[in-house]
Design a protein around this motif. Structure first.
Motif, PDB file in Angstrom:
ATOM      1  N   PHE A  77       2.409   3.550  11.555  1.00 49.03           N
ATOM      2  CA  PHE A  77       2.861   2.293  10.969  1.00 49.03           C
ATOM      3  C   PHE A  77       4.049   1.797  11.781  1.00 49.03           C
ATOM      4  CE2 PHE A  77       5.398  -0.151   7.876  1.00 49.03           C
ATOM      5  CZ  PHE A  77       4.453  -1.089   7.498  1.00 49.03           C
ATOM      6  N   LEU A 136      -3.469   3.996   1.829  1.00 46.10           N
ATOM      7  CA  LEU A 136      -3.686   3.767   3.248  1.00 46.10           C
ATOM      8  C   LEU A 136      -4.693   4.770   3.820  1.00 46.10           C
ATOM      9  CD1 LEU A 136      -2.525   1.777   5.294  1.00 46.10           C
ATOM     10  CD2 LEU A 136      -0.839   3.490   5.882  1.00 46.10           C
ATOM     11  N   LEU A 154       4.252  -1.037   3.323  1.00 45.58           N
ATOM     12  CA  LEU A 154       4.059   0.380   3.062  1.00 45.58           C
ATOM     13  C   LEU A 154       5.297   0.891   2.349  1.00 45.58           C
ATOM     14  CD1 LEU A 154       2.570   3.127   3.562  1.00 45.58           C
ATOM     15  CD2 LEU A 154       3.928   3.291   5.650  1.00 45.58           C
ATOM     16  N   ARG A 202       0.844  -1.188   0.000  1.00 46.60           N
ATOM     17  CA  ARG A 202       0.000   0.000   0.000  1.00 46.60           C
ATOM     18  C   ARG A 202       0.881   1.240   0.000  1.00 46.60           C
ATOM     19  NH1 ARG A 202      -3.082  -3.307   3.683  1.00 46.60           N
ATOM     20  NH2 ARG A 202      -5.186  -3.627   2.879  1.00 46.60           N
TER      21      ARG A 202
END
Length: 147
Positions: A114, A44, A57, A39
């Motif tokens: 994250f 996100l 990520l 993503r």
């Protein structure tokens, strides 16, 4: 005699079909924790992942966002030109990790941050992971190498 051959042929076909189904189920079961979806920060923001989902990520490390904490804890922000995601990582960063450089991290979202378990960085000045470059091109941020 012919009906016995037919029965054997059908039994072999059924056994082969069952074996294929069992193999497919075992492969799916083995991959269920091993597949990490990629993503970008914009994706996100548009569709947050479910709690506890492990995903990748990627984007550029935002300039001025790299803060080294106590011990091996590092925090920084990742952007794709559209959105920014704060990241924390506990461990040793790759040697080529730097601000304004491409990176991909594997981890989960915890309270809007994250939390990365693994960080991968570019390997030279011309390389950027395909997923990162594609998402940056969509945002109009990354033009690619000129050579």
């Amino acid at each position: 005699m012919k009906s016995l051959k037919k029965k054997r042929r059908i039994q072999v076909l059924i056994a082969a079909a069952v074996a294929l189904v069992v193999a497919a189920v075992l492969i799916g079961y083995g991959f269920r924790d091993g597949i990490n979806l990629y993503r970008s920060p914009t994706q996100l923001a548009e569709a947050p992942p479910p709690a506890g989902e492990v995903f990748r990520l990627g984007g550029l490390v935002e300039e001025g966002s790299l803060v080294r904490g106590e011990g091996e804890t590092v925090s920084f922000s990742v952007t794709d030109g559209g959105e920014v995601v704060p990241v924390t990582f506990r461990g040793v960063l790759p040697d080529l990790f730097a601000e304004n450089a491409g990176m991909i991290g594997t981890g989960t979202m915890v309270d809007g941050v994250f939390v990365a378990d693994e960080i991968l960085a570019k390997h030279d000045e011309n390389y950027m992971p395909r997923e990162v470059s594609d998402s940056l091109k969509e945002q109009g941020v990354y033009k690619g190498p000129t050579s």
